[in-house]
Enzyme design. Structure first.
Site, PDB file in Angstrom:
ATOM      1  N   HIS A  10     -28.128 -45.946 -18.468  1.00  0.00           N
ATOM      2  CA  HIS A  10     -29.839 -46.488 -18.161  1.00  0.00           C
ATOM      3  C   HIS A  10     -29.709 -47.377 -19.450  1.00  0.00           C
ATOM      4  O   HIS A  10     -30.625 -47.046 -20.013  1.00  0.00           O
ATOM      5  CB  HIS A  10     -30.407 -45.124 -18.184  1.00  0.00           C
ATOM      6  CG  HIS A  10     -31.364 -45.922 -17.387  1.00  0.00           C
ATOM      7  ND1 HIS A  10     -32.409 -47.165 -18.446  1.00  0.00           N
ATOM      8  CD2 HIS A  10     -31.908 -45.466 -16.510  1.00  0.00           C
ATOM      9  CE1 HIS A  10     -33.617 -46.897 -17.619  1.00  0.00           C
ATOM     10  NE2 HIS A  10     -33.174 -46.670 -16.101  1.00  0.00           N
ATOM     11  N   GLU A  53     -28.373 -50.701 -13.539  1.00  0.00           N
ATOM     12  CA  GLU A  53     -27.797 -49.407 -13.208  1.00  0.00           C
ATOM     13  C   GLU A  53     -26.688 -49.074 -12.099  1.00  0.00           C
ATOM     14  O   GLU A  53     -27.184 -49.615 -11.210  1.00  0.00           O
ATOM     15  CB  GLU A  53     -29.176 -48.183 -12.952  1.00  0.00           C
ATOM     16  CG  GLU A  53     -29.847 -48.534 -14.514  1.00  0.00           C
ATOM     17  CD  GLU A  53     -31.513 -48.306 -13.810  1.00  0.00           C
ATOM     18  OE1 GLU A  53     -31.171 -47.160 -13.308  1.00  0.00           O
ATOM     19  OE2 GLU A  53     -32.120 -48.994 -14.144  1.00  0.00           O
ATOM     20  N   HIS A  80     -35.157 -39.868 -11.355  1.00  0.00           N
ATOM     21  CA  HIS A  80     -34.613 -39.931 -12.512  1.00  0.00           C
ATOM     22  C   HIS A  80     -34.284 -38.323 -12.763  1.00  0.00           C
ATOM     23  O   HIS A  80     -33.888 -37.684 -14.353  1.00  0.00           O
ATOM     24  CB  HIS A  80     -34.066 -40.080 -13.591  1.00  0.00           C
ATOM     25  CG  HIS A  80     -33.994 -42.254 -13.390  1.00  0.00           C
ATOM     26  ND1 HIS A  80     -33.413 -42.576 -12.978  1.00  0.00           N
ATOM     27  CD2 HIS A  80     -34.612 -43.477 -14.414  1.00  0.00           C
ATOM     28  CE1 HIS A  80     -33.797 -44.084 -12.848  1.00  0.00           C
ATOM     29  NE2 HIS A  80     -34.761 -44.520 -13.479  1.00  0.00           N
TER      30      HIS A  80
END
Length: 374
Positions: free
Chosen positions: A202, A339, A128
């Site tokens: 997210h 996601e 991420h």
């Protein structure tokens, strides 16, 4: 819910109204590294409401009606903006993640013959965007009304070398709330050097309402015939495996908890579902990726996207120690994530759709969350 945030608001207030929708921007009392945290509230004619802050472009709350019209906040998070950058660090609740959402193997990739080392913040891998990804910055925030509805626009430039990535990357994210109970997320970016990019939203969803228990009874459909199996560190092996005959077959609506505890090697590796699904796509525009329904409230969320994949995650690493809104402890399976994305580790997988953005080209992606009640 608005009353919970009153003490964080400064006097300055701007608002606009269009077709029964409204957008309101306020300055909270919270600051991050000397910069004020701003909040935007989008509301439509049906009473649906989204509150987001310019730290991480985080969606703090998302209030949606059930089959009787009763509103509930369906995303995990906190009452106070400062909780998002306090300790312990929350697991990306409601944030925009980047430059690269999901994992990159061994914290590195090769581009045009050069190896780029990245931060290893997930065991041996990069996750991420690194230690300080896009979720940990103050973004510029503006608002406007569009023919679709009220819009909040978040923008920032990620400088060359940030977290190891090449190129100055200019990013713009727009959240639009329509009177059709749609949250439209538009992503746009340009770069001055070739660079990987894979942005996603997210939010952790519990359609019964955050803090109301687990999501194992939620019924899920994912429009995918294949998924990407992972190794022990949750990096895709490169295989595009069929879902048929496995616990990953959500082509027909199935309770999330129906097979989550089966004796399956992939489920054991992820401690549940934490896998990318290869969406069945026909064209270039937004197409249906997933649909999830909470039988108790009747709330349904459809996810449509231009992306080739969706990561389905069942909150496997929540353990009840993190307390969210109104002190609710967030236990394992307290929410699910869908996601929309390109595939994990694409920079190292030549058979995956490319995530490299070139100078002179634009990164444009759209995901639409449509809410209704049965």
């Amino acid at each position: 819910m608005r009353g919970m945030f009153t003490r964080f608001f400064a006097a300055a207030l701007t608002s606009a109204v269009l077709l029964g929708s409204s957008v309101t921007k306020t300055t909270t009392q919270a600051t991050f590294q000397g910069k004020p945290v701003e909040m935007v509230t989008l509301k439509n004619k049906n009473g649906m409401e989204i509150q987001a802050i310019n730290y991480g472009a985080i969606i703090m709350s998302l209030r949606v009606p059930d089959r009787t019209g009763k509103l509930a906040d369906v995303v995990l998070g906190f009452d106070e903006p400062s909780r998002y950058f306090g300790e312990p660090q929350p697991p990306f609740f409601g944030a925009i993640v980047g430059r690269y959402g999901n994992r990159i193997a061994n914290g590195q990739f090769v581009l045009n013959g050069k190896t780029y080392p990245l931060v290893k913040n997930n065991g041996p891998n990069h996750l991420h965007g690194g230690t300080r990804g896009f979720d940990k910055f103050i973004w510029d925030l503006t608002t406007k009304d569009t023919p679709q509805g009220s819009t909040a626009i978040f923008s920032r430039t990620s400088p060359d070398g940030e977290e190891g990535y090449p190129g100055n990357l200019a990013v713009r994210i727009a959240y639009t709330l329509t009177d059709s109970n749609q949250l439209i997320v538009n992503y746009h970016a340009t770069t001055d050097k070739p660079t990987p990019i894979n942005l996603t939203q997210h939010s952790y969803f519990n359609l019964a309402g955050e803090g109301s228990g687990d999501i194992l009874a939620h019924e899920l459909m994912i429009n995918a015939d294949r998924y990407t199996p992972v190794d022990d560190t949750l990096i895709p092996t490169g295989e595009l495996a069929p879902v048929a005959g496995t616990p990953f077959d959500f082509r027909k609506p199935t309770a999330v908890g129906a097979r989550i505890n089966q004796d399956n090697d992939q489920l054991k590796k992820g401690k549940g579902y934490d896998h990318n699904f290869v969406l069945n796509r026909k064209g270039a525009g937004p197409e249906l990726a997933a649909r999830v329904t909470d039988p108790r409230s009747g709330r349904t969320m459809e996810v449509s996207t231009t992306e080739p994949g969706v990561q389905f995650y069942t909150g496997n690493f929540l353990d009840g120690t993190l307390k969210g809104k109104s002190g609710h402890p967030y236990a394992q399976r307290a929410a699910l994530c869908l996601e929309t994305q390109h595939f994990p580790d694409s920079p190292n997988k030549k058979n995956f759709p490319t995530t490299i953005l070139e100078p002179g080209k634009t990164y444009d992606s759209t995901t639409i969350f449509t809410f209704s009640a049965k």
